[in-house]
Design an enzyme around this catalytic site. Structure first.
Site, short mmCIF file in Angstrom:
data_model
loop_
_atom_site.label_atom_id
_atom_site.label_comp_id
_atom_site.label_asym_id
_atom_site.label_seq_id
_atom_site.Cartn_x
_atom_site.Cartn_y
_atom_site.Cartn_z
N PHE A 183 0.86 -1.19 0.00
CA PHE A 183 0.00 0.00 0.00
C PHE A 183 0.91 1.25 0.00
O PHE A 183 0.84 2.10 0.87
CB PHE A 183 -0.93 0.03 1.23
CG PHE A 183 -1.81 -1.19 1.36
CD1 PHE A 183 -2.94 -1.34 0.57
CD2 PHE A 183 -1.48 -2.20 2.25
CE1 PHE A 183 -3.75 -2.47 0.70
CE2 PHE A 183 -2.28 -3.33 2.38
CZ PHE A 183 -3.43 -3.47 1.61
N ASP A 201 0.97 -1.18 -4.94
CA ASP A 201 -0.25 -0.38 -4.76
C ASP A 201 -1.17 -0.69 -5.92
O ASP A 201 -0.72 -1.01 -7.02
CB ASP A 201 0.08 1.12 -4.70
CG ASP A 201 -1.02 1.91 -3.99
OD1 ASP A 201 -0.85 2.23 -2.81
OD2 ASP A 201 -2.06 2.19 -4.63
N SER A 202 -2.48 -0.56 -5.67
CA SER A 202 -3.44 -0.83 -6.76
C SER A 202 -3.64 0.39 -7.65
O SER A 202 -4.32 0.30 -8.66
CB SER A 202 -4.77 -1.29 -6.17
OG SER A 202 -5.27 -0.30 -5.28
N CYS A 226 -5.53 2.64 10.15
CA CYS A 226 -6.01 4.03 10.23
C CYS A 226 -7.51 4.07 10.41
O CYS A 226 -8.15 5.09 10.15
CB CYS A 226 -5.57 4.82 9.00
SG CYS A 226 -6.27 4.23 7.46
N1 SAH Z 1 1.78 4.40 3.03
C1 SAH Z 1 1.29 5.43 2.15
C2 SAH Z 1 -0.18 5.67 2.29
C3 SAH Z 1 -1.03 4.46 1.98
S1 SAH Z 1 -2.69 4.89 1.71
C4 SAH Z 1 2.07 6.71 2.42
O1 SAH Z 1 2.72 6.81 3.47
O2 SAH Z 1 2.02 7.63 1.60
C5 SAH Z 1 -3.38 3.40 1.18
C6 SAH Z 1 -3.01 3.00 -0.25
O3 SAH Z 1 -3.60 1.73 -0.47
C7 SAH Z 1 -3.53 3.89 -1.36
O4 SAH Z 1 -2.45 4.31 -2.15
C8 SAH Z 1 -4.44 2.98 -2.22
O5 SAH Z 1 -4.28 3.21 -3.61
C9 SAH Z 1 -3.93 1.62 -1.85
N2 SAH Z 1 -4.88 0.52 -1.95
C10 SAH Z 1 -6.17 0.48 -1.57
N3 SAH Z 1 -6.68 -0.75 -1.73
C11 SAH Z 1 -5.66 -1.52 -2.23
C12 SAH Z 1 -5.55 -2.90 -2.58
N4 SAH Z 1 -6.58 -3.75 -2.44
N5 SAH Z 1 -4.36 -3.34 -3.02
C13 SAH Z 1 -3.30 -2.50 -3.15
N6 SAH Z 1 -3.36 -1.20 -2.82
C14 SAH Z 1 -4.52 -0.71 -2.37
#
Ligand code: SAH
Length: 417
Positions: A251, A273-274, A361
């Site tokens: 993520f 990330d997706s 979160c």
């Molecule tokens: N760690 C990052 C923030 C993460 S926010 C930072 O510090 O900047 C959560 C992220 O999860 C987002 O970018 C979103 O695109 C991604 N996301 C949401 N669902 C997902 C999934 N099923 N698989 C992969 N990524 C996902």
């Protein structure tokens, strides 16, 4: 935001909610004994606590709050569409909630951030954190000279122009941009609103500076207000442990953790990330910081982690920062299973002595519950895992003692045998 002289603010068509103390203003009467939380300075009045509302206030208007015995308890913003029917502006009945009152709240909140912003660590911080700063419904994040705000409640919506002026009046602010497109607005019966509120348009190459690193902020298209300011302490934690490690950043969003890990000497990096656009910004962040962030994988994290497990991959540092999986207490069961799955997969991927930084979160999930979920994951993975640190939202996302609901981001620093 180079030029703050081009005033392009829109003219308000919202009925002005001020002069709440005028005779004939609306009054919200509480049910018997429902004043208790207010006397403890908790700012929310739930619909079930309301006996009746006199005076037909419009959404966002300021109402006088009275206990069942008639005691004046203060003034609140009225949200007829929301389960949180009103949010307190003040617990002093002799206050007047008007333009200068609201503007002063914004200025005071921003002034509290000078601790952080004058430290030399960063030029970017959350200036206003809604109820936690006495401005219910206003989120305002500052990136250099640019402020990006979200108005999430009927009350904040009603004060839009005053809030925009107050933010634009802060020293050094050249632009105020609105990103009121968060889902929570639906619960208030509000449509999304995005666009420039004051000043000239935000720079397309806007950058947040933090600890010598540079992070691109996608004000118009990014998540939240463009960057995860709330992971500042997480970034410091990554910096402390990344050297020489094989790092998996799950993520990753725009790769902030990956940039830090690379800059601090990680031996290899995989970010998942997706969101393709987020990963494109991650590539840009790598070049902005002159580091190699390794592989950027656009994939569903659950599927990708299973693939890595099936291929018996091992990592020395795993960062697991999923989006909010539980929006409400009702979604907690399902979310708990998802957190367990993710953490189980992550623990299995840890090399001996490996470190996992794992977060939730979801405000609905307490640190206590999160720790239990992660403990269950480690048990199922048949690994001995120790807590070597705890992580929280940073100082510009404060938690009033009277309003513990403001706490939402919690993390564990874990080390496996
Ligand atoms: N760690 C990052 C923030 C993460 S926010 C930072 O510090 O900047 C959560 C992220 O999860 C987002 O970018 C979103 O695109 C991604 N996301 C949401 N669902 C997902 C999934 N099923 N698989 C992969 N990524 C996902």
């Amino acid at each position: 935001c180079a030029d703050r002289h081009q005033y392009r603010g829109s003219v308000s068509t919202t009925p002005h909610p001020s002069s709440s103390a005028s005779p004939g203003s609306a009054t919200l009467w509480l049910q018997p004994s429902r004043e208790r939380s207010l006397t403890r300075r908790h700012p929310w009045i739930f619909s079930g606590g309301v006996a009746r509302v006199e005076g037909a206030p419009a959404p966002g208007h300021t109402v006088l709050v009275r206990g069942a015995d008639g005691t004046q308890l203060g003034w609140a913003a009225y949200s007829p569409a929301s389960q949180i029917r009103a949010r307190m502006w003040t617990f002093a009945a002799d206050d007047t909630v008007d333009d200068s009152f609201v503007a002063a709240r914004v200025a005071a909140a921003a002034a509290r951030r000078s601790l952080l912003l004058s430290s030399g660590l960063t030029d970017s911080a959350r200036l206003v954190f809604s109820e936690a700063d006495g401005v219910p419904g206003l989120i305002a994040d500052r990136y250099g000279d640019t402020v990006v705000c979200q108005l999430t409640t009927a009350g904040a919506e009603a004060w839009r122009e005053v809030l925009a002026d107050a933010l634009f009046a802060l020293p050094g602010v050249a632009c105020v941009y609105e990103r009121s497109d968060a889902d929570v607005r639906e619960r208030e019966g509000l449509a999304p609103r995005v666009g420039l509120l004051r000043g000239s348009p935000p720079a397309t190459d806007l950058v947040a500076h933090e600890s010598g690193h540079r992070f691109a902020v996608d004000v118009a298209g990014g998540h939240k207000t463009g960057f995860y300011l709330d992971q500042r302490d997480g970034r410091a934690a990554v910096a402390a442990v990344a050297a020489g490690r094989r790092v998996l950043n799950v993520f990753s969003y725009t790769g902030a953790f990956s940039v830090i890990a690379a800059a601090c000497g990680a031996s290899s990096l995989l970010s998942i990330d997706s969101s393709g656009p987020a990963l494109a910004v991650a590539a840009r962040n790598a070049s902005l910081n002159d580091v190699d962030v390794g592989e950027l994988m656009e994939a569903d994290a659950f599927t990708a982690l299973r693939g890595l497990r099936d291929r018996a991959q091992q990592y020395d540092l795993i960062l697991l920062d999923p989006p909010k999986l539980a929006n409400t207490e009702r979604q907690l069961d399902k979310a708990t299973r998802a957190y367990k799955d993710l953490n189980l997969l992550a623990v299995k991927l840890l090399a001996p002595g490996g470190v996992l930084l794992t977060w939730s979160c979801s405000g609905a999930m307490s640190m206590d519950l999160f720790q239990k979920v992660v403990a269950g994951a480690a048990l199922d993975a048949k690994r001995d895992v120790r807590i070597i640190g705890r992580l929280h939202q940073p100082s510009d996302h404060p938690v009033p003692l009277a309003f513990p609901e403001a706490e939402y981001l919690k993390g564990l620093v874990l080390q496996a045998d």
